[in-house]
Write an enzyme that holds these catalytic residues in place. Sequence first.
Site, short mmCIF file in Angstrom:
data_model
loop_
_atom_site.label_atom_id
_atom_site.label_comp_id
_atom_site.label_asym_id
_atom_site.label_seq_id
_atom_site.Cartn_x
_atom_site.Cartn_y
_atom_site.Cartn_z
N HIS A 15 0.86 -1.18 0.00
CA HIS A 15 0.00 0.00 0.00
C HIS A 15 0.90 1.23 0.00
O HIS A 15 1.74 1.40 0.87
CB HIS A 15 -0.89 -0.02 1.24
CG HIS A 15 -1.81 1.15 1.36
ND1 HIS A 15 -3.12 1.10 0.94
CD2 HIS A 15 -1.62 2.40 1.85
CE1 HIS A 15 -3.71 2.26 1.18
NE2 HIS A 15 -2.81 3.07 1.73
N HIS B 180 -0.41 1.71 11.71
CA HIS B 180 0.79 2.53 11.64
C HIS B 180 0.83 3.57 12.75
O HIS B 180 -0.20 3.94 13.32
CB HIS B 180 0.91 3.21 10.27
CG HIS B 180 -0.33 3.96 9.85
ND1 HIS B 180 -1.49 3.34 9.45
CD2 HIS B 180 -0.57 5.29 9.74
CE1 HIS B 180 -2.39 4.24 9.11
NE2 HIS B 180 -1.87 5.43 9.28
N GLU C 281 -2.05 13.70 11.72
CA GLU C 281 -3.01 13.61 10.62
C GLU C 281 -4.40 14.03 11.08
O GLU C 281 -4.98 13.42 11.97
CB GLU C 281 -3.08 12.17 10.09
CG GLU C 281 -1.77 11.59 9.62
CD GLU C 281 -1.88 10.12 9.25
OE1 GLU C 281 -2.94 9.50 9.53
OE2 GLU C 281 -0.92 9.57 8.71
N HIS D 280 -5.33 11.85 14.41
CA HIS D 280 -4.35 10.89 14.91
C HIS D 280 -3.01 11.62 14.96
O HIS D 280 -2.38 11.88 13.94
CB HIS D 280 -4.27 9.67 13.98
CG HIS D 280 -5.59 8.99 13.80
ND1 HIS D 280 -6.28 8.99 12.61
CD2 HIS D 280 -6.36 8.30 14.68
CE1 HIS D 280 -7.41 8.32 12.75
NE2 HIS D 280 -7.49 7.90 14.00
N HIS E 95 -3.03 3.87 14.73
CA HIS E 95 -4.33 3.86 14.07
C HIS E 95 -4.25 2.99 12.82
O HIS E 95 -3.19 2.50 12.44
CB HIS E 95 -4.80 5.28 13.74
CG HIS E 95 -3.86 6.09 12.90
ND1 HIS E 95 -2.67 6.59 13.38
CD2 HIS E 95 -3.94 6.51 11.61
CE1 HIS E 95 -2.05 7.26 12.44
NE2 HIS E 95 -2.79 7.22 11.34
#
Length: 432
Positions: free
Chosen positions: A286, A329, A335, A359, A365
């Site tokens: 990803h 992560h 964020e 976060h 999260h």
Amino acid sequence: MSSLSYLAGFGNQHVSEALPGALPAGQNSPQRCPYGLYAELLSGTAFTAPRAVNLRTWMYRRQPSVVAGRYEAYTQPLWLSGAANVKASPPQPLRWGPLPWAQPGLDFVDGMRSYAVNGDPDAGVGIAVHLYVADRAMGRRAMVNADGEMLIVPQQGVLQIRTEFGCLAVEPGEIAVVPRGVAFKVDVDGPVRGYVCENHGAAFRLPELGPIGSNGLANPRDFLVPVAAFEDAAGPYEIVKKQDNHFWCSEQAHSPFNVVAWHGNLYAYKYDTRLFNTINTVSFDHCDPSIFTVLTSPSDTPGWANADFVIFPPRWMVAENTFRPPWYHRNVMSEFMGLVYGQYDAKPEGFKPGGASLHNAYVPHGPDTDAFAGASAADLKPHKLDHTLAFMFETRLRLRPTPFALGGGAMLESNYDQCWAGLADHFNPSTR
């Protein structure tokens, strides 16, 4: 106004005049400007900034900005900037439902609600994150934000943004940026709601493309800049100014939108996120969210942004033997995420349009329990994520939630952490 009448090209020098010949020929500030106009310089960087990043625009206006009334204190207690004004909060993930509609009669200024802040406007670092709700046009009222540029992300309703450079109509799916220190007003026709990143650091610019090459992500030609347009109606204007996290108001006898011509590379602009050229994987793993960066505000540490504006638009998901949503992560960046419309693939049910999540740096999260179960067993054929637009304001500094965000008015979810409660321990040392 048709987009065909706009000047395209992010970061380029632009020239615009509402009357033929309003721009002086050959020099910026002649002894007498055409049409009896005044020359005024707007600087977005220090005079001696390198040419490649030096921002400035010359305006030719009916009256200069110094013709203004005296300022008095103005009250807007729910719009905050700067970490020093907010206490630190526990290091846990936070999520909010859609910002509810406030009492009727609020315009864009009075309908602003701060959710999280960091940095210091006077030091030129950090951001403030706001959500707005409004149902009233600003009319004969204008805003000047001397603390930061405003990146506006509509979530519901169209904004008619008039600036000193001209007008922008901005709908959900589009964004607009108003430079620091520029007068603007927002008129609406019905209820509107959306998000704002107030950037105290270096002005937003396009990110470098690196190994992607010369094409991809947001293309400069897709950024639209207003053409010069001045207000002709006489009468007083109320000016609301934000400076050093305080609000002030004055009344002046004329419109601040009296610029007849301008030229330079500092201006308001808008961008349609549907034109973003998404880069994604077709093999495995990803990609980091940095691959979805539309705009960046760099810091004094290369690669570690004061702020990034990142979008998650409609896109094909193609990867082999791969867990396709974001993995779990803990990042160095903080964020703040919002959802304009549709579903977000890592939180398909819990994250609602008009809502938000935070976060902070090193707060763990990732996908909720249902998203993890679904992605772990999914048939890995090409899949199109459609009719969705999520975004992030990323920043190198921790964001401090405001008292409003932590109170009842902001729809804070008290049980957000429970979305991961079903992630059981499936470890079995005898079965690989």
